[in-house]
Design a protein around this motif. Sequence first.
Motif, mmCIF file in Angstrom:
data_model
loop_
_atom_site.group_PDB
_atom_site.id
_atom_site.type_symbol
_atom_site.label_atom_id
_atom_site.label_comp_id
_atom_site.label_asym_id
_atom_site.label_seq_id
_atom_site.Cartn_x
_atom_site.Cartn_y
_atom_site.Cartn_z
ATOM 1 N N UNK A 96 8.628 -8.941 -1.514
ATOM 2 C CA UNK A 96 8.281 -8.690 -2.913
ATOM 3 C C UNK A 96 6.769 -8.749 -3.042
ATOM 4 N N UNK A 97 6.122 -7.654 -3.398
ATOM 5 C CA UNK A 97 4.648 -7.645 -3.419
ATOM 6 C C UNK A 97 4.059 -8.415 -4.585
ATOM 7 N N UNK A 136 10.374 -2.588 -0.641
ATOM 8 C CA UNK A 136 9.121 -2.749 0.098
ATOM 9 C C UNK A 136 9.440 -3.448 1.413
ATOM 10 N N UNK A 137 9.117 -2.774 2.525
ATOM 11 C CA UNK A 137 9.337 -3.348 3.846
ATOM 12 C C UNK A 137 8.016 -3.802 4.450
ATOM 13 N N UNK A 138 8.075 -4.918 5.126
ATOM 14 C CA UNK A 138 6.882 -5.474 5.744
ATOM 15 C C UNK A 138 6.338 -4.520 6.796
ATOM 16 N N UNK A 139 5.022 -4.334 6.773
ATOM 17 C CA UNK A 139 4.333 -3.453 7.713
ATOM 18 C C UNK A 139 3.478 -4.321 8.623
ATOM 19 N N UNK A 140 3.974 -4.636 9.790
ATOM 20 C CA UNK A 140 3.283 -5.527 10.709
ATOM 21 C C UNK A 140 2.418 -4.737 11.672
ATOM 22 N N UNK A 141 1.435 -5.428 12.222
ATOM 23 C CA UNK A 141 0.528 -4.776 13.161
ATOM 24 C C UNK A 141 1.297 -4.297 14.379
ATOM 25 N N UNK A 163 0.838 -1.191 0.000
ATOM 26 C CA UNK A 163 0.000 0.000 0.000
ATOM 27 C C UNK A 163 0.875 1.244 0.000
ATOM 28 N N UNK A 164 0.377 2.321 0.587
ATOM 29 C CA UNK A 164 1.153 3.555 0.704
ATOM 30 C C UNK A 164 0.606 4.347 1.872
ATOM 31 N N UNK A 165 1.444 5.209 2.416
ATOM 32 C CA UNK A 165 1.011 6.116 3.480
ATOM 33 C C UNK A 165 0.584 7.415 2.807
ATOM 34 N N UNK A 166 -0.671 7.851 2.991
ATOM 35 C CA UNK A 166 -1.175 8.995 2.219
ATOM 36 C C UNK A 166 -0.493 10.309 2.593
ATOM 37 N N UNK A 167 -0.086 11.055 1.579
ATOM 38 C CA UNK A 167 0.502 12.385 1.743
ATOM 39 C C UNK A 167 -0.142 13.308 0.718
ATOM 40 N N UNK A 168 -0.009 14.588 0.901
ATOM 41 C CA UNK A 168 -0.442 15.610 -0.062
ATOM 42 C C UNK A 168 -1.899 15.396 -0.509
ATOM 43 N N UNK A 169 -2.755 15.026 0.432
ATOM 44 C CA UNK A 169 -4.168 14.872 0.131
ATOM 45 C C UNK A 169 -4.518 13.570 -0.565
ATOM 46 N N UNK A 170 -3.595 12.588 -0.614
ATOM 47 C CA UNK A 170 -3.895 11.305 -1.258
ATOM 48 C C UNK A 170 -5.014 10.586 -0.512
ATOM 49 N N UNK A 201 6.211 1.149 0.623
ATOM 50 C CA UNK A 201 7.395 1.470 -0.179
ATOM 51 C C UNK A 201 8.350 2.372 0.588
ATOM 52 N N UNK A 202 9.631 2.174 0.352
ATOM 53 C CA UNK A 202 10.657 2.941 1.043
ATOM 54 C C UNK A 202 11.708 3.391 0.029
#
Length: 226
Positions: free
Chosen positions: A149-150, A122-127, A84-91, A111-112
């Motif tokens: 790898x997504x 791409x780094x794993x985003x765990x809870x 996914x992505x972390x929303x920025x700039x009104x995304x 994504x990094x």
Amino acid sequence: MPPLASPPCYAEELDHGVQGAVPRDAQQARDVARWRRAERERLTTERKGLSVATRAHVSFLLCERLRALISDLTDGVQGRVIAGYWPIRGELDLRPLLREWRAAGAQLALPVVETRAAPLVFRQWTQGATLQRGEWSIPVPPASAAQVTPDIVLSPLVGWDAGGYRLGNGGGYYDRTLAAMSAPPLTIGVGLQAARLPTIFPQAHDIAMTWIVTEQGVQPTREPLK
């Protein structure tokens, strides 16, 4: 929102092939880049101008469309790696859907930018993971997180066209990353319906999305759907 801008005046001077309009020379390439910058600024300004309530509603609708599309395309998200992505700039904010997919067994990634002008990792985003500030202060998983790898990449759109080509934030990171992957993932561009352009004047480095999804649903493209 105001109507979409007209194509630039040099449009008739471009060659048109199956991949879209390609500039004939370096000057026209610069013209296309200048036009893209102007459209990127215009569309980003319009998106930032949405009220909090409107953006939340549009994000909700987009999550609904994405959920339906992934359900149609797969037999479930369990075991799949979804970037996914972390929303920025009104995304638009897909994080509620991403967390829902994680609860259903998907492995999430963000994504990094580890090296500028290089492919993303791409780094794993765990809870419960504590995120850190990455490039442009965007929250990302820490360096200790596993690289993955997504199978599915959700790519935010500033603008898009009927060929499935995306206008992004201008760094070229998604195109560079997808070009470097040996096994292309399912790519889904996500953004506003109002951000559709007649063309972004795709060039050799541009990679079309497999699907484009907006708050109005899955959008048809000139490319064969997979």
